[in-house]
Design a protein around this motif. Structure first.
Motif, short mmCIF file in Angstrom:
data_model
loop_
_atom_site.label_atom_id
_atom_site.label_comp_id
_atom_site.label_asym_id
_atom_site.label_seq_id
_atom_site.Cartn_x
_atom_site.Cartn_y
_atom_site.Cartn_z
N HIS A 104 -2.17 -6.13 -5.99
CA HIS A 104 -2.07 -6.06 -6.76
C HIS A 104 -2.68 -6.54 -8.32
N TRP A 156 3.71 3.37 -8.58
CA TRP A 156 3.85 2.29 -7.52
C TRP A 156 3.38 1.15 -8.29
N TYR A 198 -0.82 -1.52 -1.64
CA TYR A 198 -0.75 -2.03 -3.04
C TYR A 198 -1.76 -2.99 -3.02
N TRP A 214 6.21 -2.28 -9.08
CA TRP A 214 5.69 -3.20 -9.05
C TRP A 214 5.93 -4.37 -10.07
#
Lengths: 217, 481
Positions: free
Chosen positions: B359, B435, B357, B439
């Motif tokens: 960010h 996600w 992932y 997050w």
């Protein structure tokens, strides 16, 4: 929405259960539900359905959350056959109807647990044998058979599951043991491994080397 | 004022007997919702006519089931069972008598409410409040409702017993029991680890789920974190609930695979550089050169998983138990800095989730798909049948992924104890918006990801303590960033 653990109670209400056997069954079921109500995990996930079978199969209570569930008093017929095969067939139809499957979009329920109370002598032997095979193929969760009554032929039930308890010899300790077993089955979800064949597997290779051209694109 | 005589002592709760007009179905009641499931309409006439509320948390509404054994006076039920309540959870019940064959009656008052936490509003015909329960068990209350005919001054009243069961607050039922210290293959209830090199920082934590704590059984999840040179290797595993020694299976799975892989990978560095130079890597990742990289990394990753499976099988033979008693899933991943980004290779069998992932950009690369079956909890495990194929590399290749990703990417591995409550479905796992929300709004507020934060492993353990109804599995989460 959190996942449910469906628990199906399938109770024999044929003539052979009349009197002591059905009384024992009622006591046992009441104690089972009460013990589950005190289990944290069960209160959150267990949903209970009650079905009875004699010459017909009836859904007495459809799948209901444990905290809303009321256990009715189960009564028997004066006489009548024990159509356990037919009952299992009806049970599988209920499972297909009520239990949620896993899809890309939805969390499926846990594999259903089946709790059967019977005097263990199915009248519809051919149908019963066919359903035993079908139940194994379908891989639902744990199957627990409680044999009530002294005339039980345990081997019929043992074909279906190796968790067979004889109610007539059960004192409170055995009951407690049974419920603990059910509780653990409930809390582990008694997950059945998928994809495993029942026949012996070929031996795995000792080492594996990557062939040059093996990587697809 | 005539009253219905109390039922004989010891009769308990009367069973439901269907007679006309005895069932209260409250179809017009404002807070009764019709059952969404057709099966309750199919229920036989002996079925309870309790309508189920859709709102499981707050209002418990429905209509009382009627217990009547007096066929001569169908309009005068002896006992009414109200819908069950739950301690510490708001309760609201509206009496809708007209549907019951008691048209023209209303409830004037309810007695015995002291100590229940509930009050009755005569105007609204509603019983509300927060019921008081008893810790650890269900509590039975017996109330008395006085009913009078409406619009008839001085009319006779009827007294009916109301039975109310209050379930205990589930949170108060959870026990924390230590596993038997005499059993073999002991495992700590909680564990965590961290590792870092110049380019990367890794943290992992694993905690025993509430259902294992409640039963006094072991944590069945496990992890292994290793580093060597520029490489960091992380493995997580979830032991099968129904397998007696799955805590051992998960341990062997992660330790064998991670140890093998961390030893082999640094040996490939020079060949990797020759095939896919670090300088300019970001331009090359779609080219045939990258296919060579994938082949190079497939070899040790596939073998690491294979060796782990062999070790599990050997252990089962040593202990004289069936191989399936050690059933466990495996997610294995390796990561190292490569040019302006990272090189990542992984293998995934079972459930849980592994993803890269970013960010900064919110880009998501899922490193495979969770194995699933018809129902929850059904998945595949790292067992020898996965490799006993004429072409054992075919299934390995399907579970293998290899990517180059830019800086800002984080490698995340979790067992289903985390992916089920936080994502839930396959589609949610594939959705980068899910996600991103997780997050940003869930994970980051709980963790201080600064490299010098030595408390990070403990913070991650605390994060994994989150409460999620029905989700009480072991939880393992690893982040490399």
């Amino acid at each position: 929405m959190s996942r449910r653990l469906p628990v199906y109670l399938l109770i024999d209400t044929s003539g052979s259960m009349r009197g002591e056997p059905i009384a024992a069954a009622n006591v046992g079921l009441r104690a089972l539900i009460s013990s589950q109500r005190q289990d944290a995990y069960a209160l959150e996930t267990v949903h209970v359905s009650v079905m009875t079978f004699d010459r017909e199969v009836k859904v007495i209570v459809p799948l209901t959350p444990l905290d809303e569930f009321e256990l009715p008093e189960i009564v028997t017929l004066e006489s009548g056959p024990t159509l356990l095969g037919k009952a299992l067939e009806a049970l599988l139809a209920r499972i297909d109807h009520e239990v949620r499957r896993t899809t890309a979009d939805t969390k499926g329920d846990w594999p259903p647990i089946l709790f059967i109370m019977t005097d263990g002598n199915p009248t519809d032997v051919g149908a019963y044998e066919r359903l035993v095979v079908e139940m194994k193929r379908r891989r639902i969760g744990a199957i627990i058979a409680c044999a009530a009554g002294s005339r039980t032929r345990l081997q019929d039930l043992e074909a279906l599951t190796n968790q067979v308890f004889l109610l007539s010899t059960m004192d409170s300790n055995t009951f407690a043991g049974l419920f603990r077993w059910v509780s653990e089955s409930v809390s582990t979800g008694n997950t059945i491994q998928s994809g495993l064949a029942t026949s012996p597997l070929p031996a795995p290779p000792a080492t594996i080397e990557l062939p040059l051209s093996s990587f697809p694109d | 004022m005539p009253t219905i005589p109390n039922p004989p002592e010891g009769s308990g709760i009367e069973p439901l007997n269907p007679t006309n007009g005895n069932s209260l179905n409250g179809a017009d009641s404002p807070d009764t919702r019709s059952p969404s499931e057709a099966n309750s309409r199919e229920a036989s006439s002996r079925a309870s006519l309790l309508n189920r509320s859709q709102d499981a948390n707050l209002q418990k509404s429905g209509q009382p089931s009627v217990a009547s054994t007096d066929r001569l006076k169908p309009k005068a039920p002896r006992d009414w069972r109200l819908p069950n309540g739950m301690a510490q959870t708001s309760y609201s019940y509206h009496f809708s008598l007209p549907q019951s064959g008691l048209s023209g009656f209303r409830v004037i008052s309810i007695a015995n409410l002291e100590g229940t936490g509930l009050t009755f509003e005569e105007v609204d015909q509603r019983l509300t409040g927060i019921p008081t329960g008893e810790p650890g068990k269900a509590k039975d209350y017996i109330l008395e409702a006085e009913l009078a005919a409406q619009h008839e001054a001085g009319a006779e009243t009827i007294v009916v017993r109301l039975l109310l069961l209050v379930n205990p607050d589930p949170r108060s039922l959870w026990k924390e029991i230590e596993p038997d210290a005499g059993l073999p293959h002991q495992k700590l209830n909680r564990d965590s680890d961290r590792a870092s090199n110049e380019a990367l920082h890794a943290v992992v934590a694993s905690i025993r789920g509430r259902s294992h704590a409640n039963n006094g059984t072991f944590r069945e999840d496990d992890f292994c974190l290793r580093k060597q040179g520029q490489w960091i290797v992380i493995a997580v595993s979830d032991g099968a609930g129904s397998a007696k020694l799955s805590r051992l299976g998960s341990r062997i799975a992660v330790q064998t695979s991670a140890e093998y892989l961390i030893n082999e990978l640094p040996k490939l560095d020079r060949t990797l550089e020759a095939v896919f130079p670090e300088q300019g890597a970001e331009l090359q990742k779609q080219t045939p050169q990258f296919t060579e990289v994938r082949k190079l990394l497939l070899n040790p990753v596939g073998k690491a998983s294979f060796h782990a499976s062999n070790r599990i099988k050997a252990k089962s033979e040593e202990l004289s138990v069936p191989e399936k008693d050690l059933s466990a899933t495996l997610i294995l991943a390796a990561i190292r800095k490569w040019g302006s980004g990272y090189l990542i290779a992984s293998y995934w069998i079972g459930d849980g989730a592994a993803a890269i992932y970013n960010h900064d950009t919110s880009e998501l690369i899922l490193l495979g798909n969770a194995d699933s079956g018809e129902f929850s909890g059904q998945t595949r495990f790292l067992l020898s049948d996965e490799f006993s194929h004429d072409q054992p590399w075919n299934p390995i290749v399907k579970r293998f992924r290899c990517e180059w990703v830019p800086r800002g990417s984080a490698l995340i591995l979790m067992t289903d104890g985390v992916s089920d409550p936080k994502f839930g479905t396959d589609n949610a796992l594939k959705d980068k918006a899910c996600w991103a929300t997780w997050w940003r709004d869930d994970l980051l507020p709980s963790l201080n990801l600064a490299r010098d934060n030595t408390a990070l492993p403990i913070e991650l353990q605390s994060y994994l303590d989150f409460w999620s109804p029905g989700e009480h599995d072991d939880r393992t989460l690893a982040i490399v960033y």
